[in-house]
Write a protein that holds these residues in place. Structure first.
Motif, PDB file in Angstrom:
ATOM      1  N   ALA A  10     -20.560 105.600  30.031  1.00 32.48           N
ATOM      2  CA  ALA A  10     -19.642 105.886  28.926  1.00 32.48           C
ATOM      3  C   ALA A  10     -20.205 105.226  27.670  1.00 32.48           C
ATOM      4  O   ALA A  10     -20.636 104.070  27.700  1.00 32.48           O
ATOM      5  N   LEU A  11     -20.198 105.967  26.580  1.00 31.71           N
ATOM      6  CA  LEU A  11     -20.700 105.449  25.316  1.00 31.71           C
ATOM      7  C   LEU A  11     -19.781 104.350  24.792  1.00 31.71           C
ATOM      8  O   LEU A  11     -18.561 104.519  24.738  1.00 31.71           O
ATOM      9  N   THR A  61     -29.386  98.554  15.853  1.00 28.18           N
ATOM     10  CA  THR A  61     -29.289 100.009  15.792  1.00 28.18           C
ATOM     11  C   THR A  61     -29.338 100.658  17.163  1.00 28.18           C
ATOM     12  O   THR A  61     -29.367 101.873  17.260  1.00 28.18           O
ATOM     13  N   SER A  62     -29.358  99.874  18.224  1.00 27.28           N
ATOM     14  CA  SER A  62     -29.420 100.450  19.560  1.00 27.28           C
ATOM     15  C   SER A  62     -28.053 101.006  19.960  1.00 27.28           C
ATOM     16  O   SER A  62     -27.018 100.588  19.467  1.00 27.28           O
ATOM     17  N   VAL A  63     -28.087 101.984  20.854  1.00 29.08           N
ATOM     18  CA  VAL A  63     -26.872 102.603  21.374  1.00 29.08           C
ATOM     19  C   VAL A  63     -26.550 101.941  22.703  1.00 29.08           C
ATOM     20  O   VAL A  63     -27.442 101.701  23.513  1.00 29.08           O
ATOM     21  N   GLN A  64     -25.282 101.624  22.917  1.00 26.47           N
ATOM     22  CA  GLN A  64     -24.884 100.962  24.155  1.00 26.47           C
ATOM     23  C   GLN A  64     -24.021 101.880  25.004  1.00 26.47           C
ATOM     24  O   GLN A  64     -23.165 102.599  24.490  1.00 26.47           O
ATOM     25  N   TYR A  65     -24.265 101.822  26.312  1.00 28.02           N
ATOM     26  CA  TYR A  65     -23.476 102.551  27.297  1.00 28.02           C
ATOM     27  C   TYR A  65     -22.967 101.557  28.323  1.00 28.02           C
ATOM     28  O   TYR A  65     -23.621 100.552  28.599  1.00 28.02           O
ATOM     29  N   ARG A  66     -21.789 101.846  28.886  1.00 27.38           N
ATOM     30  CA  ARG A  66     -21.228 100.999  29.939  1.00 27.38           C
ATOM     31  C   ARG A  66     -21.154 101.826  31.214  1.00 27.38           C
ATOM     32  O   ARG A  66     -20.671 102.954  31.227  1.00 27.38           O
ATOM     33  N   CYS A  67     -21.664 101.266  32.296  1.00 21.84           N
ATOM     34  CA  CYS A  67     -21.618 101.940  33.588  1.00 21.84           C
ATOM     35  C   CYS A  67     -20.167 101.949  34.069  1.00 21.84           C
ATOM     36  O   CYS A  67     -19.513 100.908  34.122  1.00 21.84           O
ATOM     37  N   ILE A  73     -23.584  96.784  30.854  1.00 23.97           N
ATOM     38  CA  ILE A  73     -23.915  97.383  29.567  1.00 23.97           C
ATOM     39  C   ILE A  73     -25.401  97.733  29.568  1.00 23.97           C
ATOM     40  O   ILE A  73     -26.247  96.880  29.868  1.00 23.97           O
ATOM     41  N   VAL A  74     -25.715  98.990  29.222  1.00 19.44           N
ATOM     42  CA  VAL A  74     -27.089  99.469  29.159  1.00 19.44           C
ATOM     43  C   VAL A  74     -27.389  99.809  27.714  1.00 19.44           C
ATOM     44  O   VAL A  74     -26.645 100.558  27.090  1.00 19.44           O
ATOM     45  N   GLU A  75     -28.481  99.244  27.154  1.00 18.28           N
ATOM     46  CA  GLU A  75     -28.871  99.518  25.760  1.00 18.28           C
ATOM     47  C   GLU A  75     -30.042 100.477  25.731  1.00 18.28           C
ATOM     48  O   GLU A  75     -30.966 100.369  26.524  1.00 18.28           O
TER      49      GLU A  75
END
Length: 76
Positions: A10-11, A61-67, A73-75
């Motif tokens: 999820a973003l 400026t990185s985009v983060q996602y959460r599993c 948290i994945v960057e």
């Protein structure tokens, strides 16, 4: 190391600009501000302070996602 394969991501929304009261230094978002005056100054000193300085988000400026499965948290 986690055994999760992080298949459902999820973003994580980027942080929005925040405002800092120039009197009490409370940091608050524009949405939380509501009436336009600092709630901390109003409650503690009964003063309607409307002087805020804008705090820009960090230069990240990185985009983060959460599993969705394990919460990591994945960057990108």
């Amino acid at each position: 190391m986690s055994s999760c394969r992080h298949e459902i991501l999820a973003l994580v929304p980027a942080p929005k600009n925040r405002l800092r009261c120039t009197h009490c230094h409370l940091v608050i978002s524009e949405e939380e501000l509501g009436s336009g005056c600092c709630p901390e100054c109003l409650e503690s000193r009964n003063i309607r302070c409307r002087d805020f300085e804008e705090m820009l988000p960090s230069g990240n400026t990185s985009v983060q996602y959460r599993c969705e499965h394990c919460g990591m948290i994945v960057e990108c």
